[in-house]
Design a protein around this motif. Structure first.
Motif, PDB file in Angstrom:
ATOM      1  N   MET A   1     -70.709   3.662  29.672  1.00 34.65           N
ATOM      2  CA  MET A   1     -69.859   3.095  28.997  1.00 34.65           C
ATOM      3  C   MET A   1     -69.864   1.819  28.497  1.00 34.65           C
ATOM      4  N   GLU A   2     -69.323   1.310  27.550  1.00 36.00           N
ATOM      5  CA  GLU A   2     -69.504   0.097  26.866  1.00 36.00           C
ATOM      6  C   GLU A   2     -68.993  -1.192  27.796  1.00 36.00           C
ATOM      7  N   LEU A   3     -67.886  -0.730  28.509  1.00 34.36           N
ATOM      8  CA  LEU A   3     -67.212  -1.804  29.340  1.00 34.36           C
ATOM      9  C   LEU A   3     -66.586  -1.154  30.586  1.00 34.36           C
ATOM     10  N   VAL A   4     -66.747  -2.001  31.567  1.00 32.54           N
ATOM     11  CA  VAL A   4     -65.961  -1.837  32.821  1.00 32.54           C
ATOM     12  C   VAL A   4     -65.177  -2.747  33.384  1.00 32.54           C
ATOM     13  N   VAL A   5     -63.908  -2.575  33.539  1.00 30.76           N
ATOM     14  CA  VAL A   5     -62.963  -3.866  33.721  1.00 30.76           C
ATOM     15  C   VAL A   5     -62.382  -3.551  35.359  1.00 30.76           C
ATOM     16  N   ARG A   6     -62.694  -4.503  36.341  1.00 31.57           N
ATOM     17  CA  ARG A   6     -62.185  -4.399  37.659  1.00 31.57           C
ATOM     18  C   ARG A   6     -60.968  -5.299  37.771  1.00 31.57           C
ATOM     19  N   ALA A   7     -59.846  -4.937  38.460  1.00 34.13           N
ATOM     20  CA  ALA A   7     -58.742  -5.785  38.583  1.00 34.13           C
ATOM     21  C   ALA A   7     -58.256  -5.169  39.894  1.00 34.13           C
ATOM     22  N   ARG A   8     -58.017  -6.306  40.775  1.00 35.96           N
ATOM     23  CA  ARG A   8     -57.487  -6.069  41.991  1.00 35.96           C
ATOM     24  C   ARG A   8     -55.842  -5.764  41.936  1.00 35.96           C
ATOM     25  N   ARG A   9     -55.523  -6.018  40.917  1.00 40.21           N
ATOM     26  CA  ARG A   9     -54.212  -5.871  40.605  1.00 40.21           C
ATOM     27  C   ARG A   9     -53.939  -5.421  38.998  1.00 40.21           C
ATOM     28  N   ALA A  10     -53.503  -4.402  38.861  1.00 43.14           N
ATOM     29  CA  ALA A  10     -53.482  -3.745  37.611  1.00 43.14           C
ATOM     30  C   ALA A  10     -51.967  -2.949  37.576  1.00 43.14           C
ATOM     31  N   VAL A  11     -51.510  -2.794  36.371  1.00 41.53           N
ATOM     32  CA  VAL A  11     -50.399  -2.105  36.025  1.00 41.53           C
ATOM     33  C   VAL A  11     -50.601  -0.461  35.353  1.00 41.53           C
ATOM     34  N   THR A  12     -50.619   0.547  35.845  1.00 42.80           N
ATOM     35  CA  THR A  12     -50.981   1.614  35.181  1.00 42.80           C
ATOM     36  C   THR A  12     -49.927   2.555  35.087  1.00 42.80           C
ATOM     37  N   VAL A  21     -61.462   0.187  35.216  1.00 43.17           N
ATOM     38  CA  VAL A  21     -61.007   1.168  33.899  1.00 43.17           C
ATOM     39  C   VAL A  21     -62.549   1.032  33.130  1.00 43.17           C
ATOM     40  N   GLY A  22     -62.861   2.220  32.743  1.00 39.50           N
ATOM     41  CA  GLY A  22     -63.879   2.283  31.833  1.00 39.50           C
ATOM     42  C   GLY A  22     -63.584   2.457  30.329  1.00 39.50           C
ATOM     43  N   VAL A  23     -64.153   1.647  29.574  1.00 43.12           N
ATOM     44  CA  VAL A  23     -63.826   1.911  28.151  1.00 43.12           C
ATOM     45  C   VAL A  23     -65.067   2.189  27.492  1.00 43.12           C
ATOM     46  N   ASP A  24     -65.068   2.972  26.272  1.00 44.79           N
ATOM     47  CA  ASP A  24     -65.965   3.323  25.513  1.00 44.79           C
ATOM     48  C   ASP A  24     -65.413   3.759  24.002  1.00 44.79           C
ATOM     49  N   GLY A  25     -66.048   3.181  23.022  1.00 44.02           N
ATOM     50  CA  GLY A  25     -65.538   3.552  21.644  1.00 44.02           C
ATOM     51  C   GLY A  25     -64.057   2.959  21.497  1.00 44.02           C
ATOM     52  N   GLY A  26     -63.785   1.858  22.234  1.00 44.05           N
ATOM     53  CA  GLY A  26     -62.387   1.338  22.079  1.00 44.05           C
ATOM     54  C   GLY A  26     -61.477   1.906  22.616  1.00 44.05           C
ATOM     55  N   ARG A  27     -61.533   3.217  23.486  1.00 39.72           N
ATOM     56  CA  ARG A  27     -60.563   3.890  24.252  1.00 39.72           C
ATOM     57  C   ARG A  27     -60.923   3.937  25.615  1.00 39.72           C
ATOM     58  N   ILE A  28     -59.897   4.174  26.406  1.00 40.39           N
ATOM     59  CA  ILE A  28     -60.068   4.058  27.853  1.00 40.39           C
ATOM     60  C   ILE A  28     -60.426   5.496  28.372  1.00 40.39           C
ATOM     61  N   VAL A  29     -61.741   5.593  29.099  1.00 43.27           N
ATOM     62  CA  VAL A  29     -62.064   6.712  29.299  1.00 43.27           C
ATOM     63  C   VAL A  29     -62.278   7.115  30.987  1.00 43.27           C
ATOM     64  N   ALA A  30     -61.759   5.972  31.593  1.00 43.59           N
ATOM     65  CA  ALA A  30     -61.837   6.126  33.139  1.00 43.59           C
ATOM     66  C   ALA A  30     -60.778   5.207  33.829  1.00 43.59           C
ATOM     67  N   VAL A  31     -60.049   5.583  34.724  1.00 48.55           N
ATOM     68  CA  VAL A  31     -59.127   4.839  35.474  1.00 48.55           C
ATOM     69  C   VAL A  31     -59.371   5.230  36.829  1.00 48.55           C
ATOM     70  N   PRO A  39     -70.639   3.271  35.491  1.00 47.07           N
ATOM     71  CA  PRO A  39     -71.703   2.854  35.135  1.00 47.07           C
ATOM     72  C   PRO A  39     -71.288   1.818  33.733  1.00 47.07           C
ATOM     73  N   GLY A  40     -71.378   0.681  33.321  1.00 45.96           N
ATOM     74  CA  GLY A  40     -71.097   0.165  31.970  1.00 45.96           C
ATOM     75  C   GLY A  40     -72.187  -1.027  31.693  1.00 45.96           C
ATOM     76  N   ARG A  41     -72.257  -1.155  30.511  1.00 46.11           N
ATOM     77  CA  ARG A  41     -73.284  -2.035  29.876  1.00 46.11           C
ATOM     78  C   ARG A  41     -72.494  -3.190  30.065  1.00 46.11           C
ATOM     79  N   ARG A  42     -71.446  -3.447  30.486  1.00 50.08           N
ATOM     80  CA  ARG A  42     -70.885  -4.918  30.670  1.00 50.08           C
ATOM     81  C   ARG A  42     -69.766  -4.554  31.651  1.00 50.08           C
ATOM     82  N   GLU A  43     -69.665  -5.598  32.551  1.00 49.11           N
ATOM     83  CA  GLU A  43     -68.576  -5.433  33.639  1.00 49.11           C
ATOM     84  C   GLU A  43     -67.962  -6.898  33.627  1.00 49.11           C
ATOM     85  N   VAL A  44     -66.606  -6.541  34.001  1.00 51.09           N
ATOM     86  CA  VAL A  44     -65.730  -7.783  33.865  1.00 51.09           C
ATOM     87  C   VAL A  44     -64.879  -7.537  35.300  1.00 51.09           C
TER      88      VAL A  44
END
Length: 439
Positions: A1-12, A21-31, A39-44
Motif C-alpha cells: 500500500m502507498e500509505l498507512v494512517v494509524r489513529a488512536r481516535r477515528a470516526v468510521t 487505514v490503508g490507502v492505495d491509488g487514492g482509495r481506502i483499501v483497508a480499515v 505493509p505500507g511504503r509510508r506510515e503516518v
C-alpha cells in the motif's frame, strides 16, 4: 500500500475507535485495528490529541466564479475549504456570470475551475423561468441537481420560479429522477412584511418572517407530493417549519432539509445594530428557535449541516452605514463550519460521530457521492485530522477566503483542523482537486 494512517481516535462507519487505514491509488483499501500488520511504503501515526475523520462534504457553496471573482473565486474558496477540513464542495449556479442554467454556462464554469481547485468540486444547475427545456441536457452533463428560488434571488440574472414554473420544473425533474434544491421563502409574504431598512437588526428580522419560510416549504411539499420529484429545503431557519418537514418524511415523500452553522451558532438577541456581517437570508433568528433547530437536527428531521458560504467584498456589507436593507446578505464560513458546529454540538451532548454524520455522510449521500463522506473500504482517502479540544479565536485576517469579512471574527471556537488529505495526499497549497460529475 502507498500509505498507512494509524489513529488512536477515528470516526468510521463503525463509530469511533482506534484504527489503521490503508490507502492505495487514492482509495481506502483497508480499515483494521490500530496494531494491525499493514505493509505500507509510508506510515503516518497521528497524535493522541487528534481524531481522524472523513473529509467533509459541503454541498452549499457560492464560489461566484467567473464574473464576480472579487467576491471569491475557485482558488480562494477551495483553499478555505481545505483549511476547514472540507474535501468536496458543490458550487451553486449563482452568483457567477453567467449563471449555470444551460450546458454552455456549465462549460464556462468548468473551464474557469480547471486546474485551480484544492479540493474536489461538483456543480449544481439552475432552474429559472424559461429553461425547463435545458434541464435534461444539464442533468446529462453531470450536474448534481438543480437550484431554484421562490422569490428574488438577490441577483437579476437568476430570477425566481413562479408557482406554475416551479411545478413545471419539478415535473421535468421527476421524470429525470433529479433533485431540486429550493430557497424556500414566499415572495408574497415578504412583500407584505415591513420593508428592510436601517441599522436595527430587529427591523431586518421582521422583514423576513418565519411565515415566509413556512408558506414556501408547504408549497414545496405539496408539489413534491403531486409530482413525486425529490426536493431538498435549503438553509432551514424557521423552526416553525420543522413539523411540516417531519410530517412529509413520515408520509414517505422524498424530502430532505439542511441547516447551516450560523443558524446553529448565533442568535438574534446577540446581533447588534449595524452588524451587517450577520445579514443572511433567511435570517438568524431567536435563541429559542436555534434550540429547536438543534433538536430537529439531533432527531434526524434536519438531515445535514452545510455552510451556505456566500461571501462578498467588504463594501457590499455596507459597514459605512450599517443598513441591513441595502447590505449584501450572506455569511462566509466555509473554513469555519466544523469548529463552529462542534463548539455548539459538544455543549449539547453530541459526539463527533454526530458531526461527521451531519457534515460528511449525509451531504455525500444526498448528492450520490458514493465514494465520499466515510472512512470505509472503497471510498476516496479524503481525511480531516481534527484536534477537538484545541481552542482558537477567529481572526478574519487569517481566513483563506478572499475577503476579510466574517460573522465569526473574535469568537472563540473549539476544534482545530490540523491536516486535510485528498485521495491519500495531504493538501499542501498546490491545486490538486478534480472536477466531479454526478454518477
Amino acid at each position: 500500500m502507498e500509505l498507512v494512517v494509524r489513529a488512536r481516535r477515528a470516526v468510521t462507519g463503525a463509530g469511533e475507535g482506534s484504527v489503521a487505514v490503508g490507502v492505495d491509488g487514492g482509495r481506502i483499501v483497508a480499515v483494521e485495528p490500530y496494531e494491525a500488520d499493514l505493509p505500507g511504503r509510508r506510515e503516518v501515526a497521528l497524535g493522541d490529541d487528534t481524531v481522524l475523520m472523513p473529509g467533509l462534504v459541503d454541498t452549499h457553496v457560492h464560489v461566484n466564479d467567473p464574473g464576480r471573482t472579487e467576491w471569491e473565486g475557485f482558488e480562494t474558496a477551495t483553499a478555505a475549504a481545505a483549511a476547514g477540513g472540507v474535501t468536496t464542495i458543490v458550487d451553486m449556479p449563482l452568483n457567477s456570470l453567467p449563471p449555470t442554467v444551460d450546458v454552455a454556462s456549465l462549460g464556462v464554469k468548468r473551464k474557469t475551475a480547471e486546474g485551480r481547485v484544492h479540493v474536489d468540486v461538483g456543480f449544481w444547475g439552475g432552474a429559472v423561468p424559461g429553461n425547463a427545456g435545458e434541464l435534461a441536457a444539464l442533468h446529462e452533463a453531470g450536474v448534481f441537481g438543480f437550484k431554484c428560488f421562490l422569490l428574488h434571488s438577490g441577483v437579476d440574472e437568476f430570477p425566481p420560479l413562479d408557482p406554475a414554473g416551479f411545478r413545471e420544473s419539478m415535473g421535468v425533474l421527476s421524470d429525470l429522477g433529479a433533485l431540486m434544491i429550493v430557497h424556500a421563502e414566499d415572495s408574497d409574504t415578504i412583500d407584505g412584511a415591513p420593508h428592510a431598512h436601517g441599522a436595527a437588526y430587529r427591523d431586518f428580522l421582521d422583514s423576513r418572517p418565519r411565515a415566509a419560510e413556512n408558506t414556501a416549504i408547504a408549497q414545496v411539499i405539496a408539489v413534491a407530493r403531486e409530482t413525486g420529484a425529490r426536493a431538498h429545503i435549503l438553509h432551514l431557519s424557521s423552526s416553525d417549519a420543522i413539523e411540516l418537514v417531519a410530517d412529509a418524511k413520515r408520509d414517505g415523500l422524498p424530502l430532505s432539509a439542511e441547516t447551516c452553522p450560523h443558524y446553529l451558532s448565533f442568535t438574534a438577541e446577540e446581533i447588534g445594530d449595524g452588524a451587517t456581517q450577520f445579514k443572511c437570508c433567511p435570517p438568524i433568528r431567536e435563541a429559542a428557535n436555534r434550540e429547536r433547530l438543534w433538536r430537529a437536527l439531533g432527531a434526524g428531521t434536519i438531515d445535514c449541516v452545510v455552510s451556505d458560504h456566500s461571501p462578498c467584498t467588504p463594501e457590499l456589507k455596507r459597514f459605512d452605514t450599517g443598513d441591513f436593507g441595502v447590505a449584501w446578505g450572506g455569511i462566509a464560513s466555509l473554513q469555519l463550519g466544523l469548529p463552529a458546529v462542534w463548539t455548539q454540538a459538544r455543549q449539547r451532548g453530541y459526539a463527533l460521530t454526530d458531526v461527521v454524520r451531519w457534515m460528511a455522510e449525509a451531504p455525500a449521500d444526498q448528492v450520490g457521492l458514493r465514494h465520499k463522506g466515510r472512512i470505509e473500504v472503497g471510498r476516496d482517502a479524503d481525511f480531516c485530522v481534527f484536534a477537538p479540544d484545541e481552542a482558537f479565536v477567529v481572526d478574519k485576517a487569517k481566513l483563506r477566503h478572499r475577503n476579510p469579512v466574517s460573522a465569526y471574527h473574535g469568537r472563540p471556537l473549539a476544534g482545530v483542523v490540523r491536516q486535510t488529505w485528498l485521495r491519500g495526499k495531504e493538501i499542501d497549497g498546490e491545486p490538486a482537486g478534480t472536477l466531479l460529475t454526478r454518477g
